[in-house]
Design an enzyme around this catalytic site. Sequence first.
Site, PDB file in Angstrom:
ATOM      1  N   LYS A 103     -11.243  -7.033  -6.611  1.00 47.15           N
ATOM      2  CA  LYS A 103     -11.586  -5.835  -6.814  1.00 47.15           C
ATOM      3  C   LYS A 103     -10.683  -5.088  -7.735  1.00 47.15           C
ATOM      4  O   LYS A 103     -10.902  -4.403  -8.514  1.00 47.15           O
ATOM      5  CB  LYS A 103     -11.728  -4.900  -5.659  1.00 47.15           C
ATOM      6  CG  LYS A 103     -13.360  -5.037  -4.872  1.00 47.15           C
ATOM      7  CD  LYS A 103     -13.675  -4.007  -3.789  1.00 47.15           C
ATOM      8  CE  LYS A 103     -12.883  -4.799  -2.628  1.00 47.15           C
ATOM      9  NZ  LYS A 103     -13.547  -4.588  -1.262  1.00 47.15           N
ATOM     10  N   LYS A 147      -7.112 -14.854  -9.194  1.00 40.93           N
ATOM     11  CA  LYS A 147      -8.290 -14.993  -8.362  1.00 40.93           C
ATOM     12  C   LYS A 147      -9.081 -13.617  -8.716  1.00 40.93           C
ATOM     13  O   LYS A 147      -8.545 -12.564  -9.232  1.00 40.93           O
ATOM     14  CB  LYS A 147      -8.225 -15.317  -7.128  1.00 40.93           C
ATOM     15  CG  LYS A 147      -7.745 -14.170  -6.117  1.00 40.93           C
ATOM     16  CD  LYS A 147      -7.761 -14.643  -4.718  1.00 40.93           C
ATOM     17  CE  LYS A 147      -7.493 -13.165  -3.886  1.00 40.93           C
ATOM     18  NZ  LYS A 147      -7.739 -13.422  -2.417  1.00 40.93           N
ATOM     19  N   LYS A 161       0.673  -1.255  -0.128  1.00 37.62           N
ATOM     20  CA  LYS A 161      -0.196  -0.129   0.022  1.00 37.62           C
ATOM     21  C   LYS A 161       0.974   1.154  -0.062  1.00 37.62           C
ATOM     22  O   LYS A 161       0.572   2.356  -0.475  1.00 37.62           O
ATOM     23  CB  LYS A 161      -0.887  -0.061   1.025  1.00 37.62           C
ATOM     24  CG  LYS A 161      -2.042  -1.071   1.138  1.00 37.62           C
ATOM     25  CD  LYS A 161      -3.149  -1.065   2.238  1.00 37.62           C
ATOM     26  CE  LYS A 161      -4.183  -2.041   1.924  1.00 37.62           C
ATOM     27  NZ  LYS A 161      -4.727  -2.724   3.352  1.00 37.62           N
TER      28      LYS A 161
END
Length: 355
Positions: free
Chosen positions: A223, A220, A113
């Site tokens: 979002k 997978k 992040k």
Amino acid sequence: MSKEIVLSGIRSTGNLHLGNYYGALRKFVKIQDDYDCRFFIADLHALTTNPDPNDLHANVKKILAEYLAAGIDPDKATIFIQSDVPEIAEMYLLLNMHVGIGELMRTTSFKDKARKALGISAPAEGDDDEAFEKQIIGSETNKRVNAGLLTYPTLMAVDILIQKATKVPVGKDQLQHLELTRRFARRFNSFYGVDYFPEPYDFDFGGAPVKVPGLDGSGKMGKSEGNCIYLVDDPKVLRKKVMRAVTDEGPQTPNSPMSEPVANLFSLLELTSTPDVVKHFRDAYADCSIRYGDLKKQLAEDILAVTTPIRDRVNDILADDDYLRRVVKQGAEKARESAARTLADVREIMGIRKF
Ligand code: TRP
């Protein structure tokens, strides 16, 4: 005997997708009778990426409606919004006094992040952390890594510990946070010489983990990957997404191995379709008569059969503000009751006493 406490949270950053449904929601629905389940929407965690205030509230509402529409029953499980429990914020401050900035900086999710916040690409294997740390500390541009991102794991640990949850269903990417939570619990207990916090572990649902791949051929559904089928996608959008899913040029010889994109479509079919439909397409693949267009059409309809009733319920629920308000209020009351008890104990243990 009282039921074991299960807690899980989801950040409010957009709609829920099929991966959330099969990987989490559907399982939550199954266990809500047998455990003391507490499911919450982590809107404070969502703040770490500085969302638009209007988006934040809309997203909380959407996820709440999706939880309810998927079958989580507010009379069985406690459903609440993280920010409705101010005790969490206070305990986050207290627990931070026992958390090292070094251990926080070393967590994988923080590094990811922080890089994203600074706009730097992922490091090559074996890159040293030193340069990265310099970038964080020395960044003088308007790009910054906020302290909330760093202390994200403290907040998550508090979510868990304040409810004294022992079972925490999380995805693989959250296991490190759970490990930190155990470490913080042990540290608190040993520093104050108390046997206060239980150590939480991942919830083992048994069986193989459900695989919900995305539509882009690899990896997978997620979002941030932009490869999702959302529970609330309308039929037109959903069909279009499925028809555009990545495939290959088709099997050239009988019984040839499947490429990843095609295997992924079969994984989705297995989740949403009946065994004979799956067998039909497997056989067609094996004898090279398969037409991917047919497979996709079938897949889209089978997914729609799962999502349509949910989507309908989401829309009904979203139109019923009174109901939503009642659910949230009831959940907050229950969640606050246990949180307040824990916080009072923690204050006492740490020596914050009343005159
Ligand atoms: N960090 C979790 C995620 O991104 C969400 C979360 C916040 C959570 N607090 C939690 C999950 C407590 C389980 C328990 O998926």
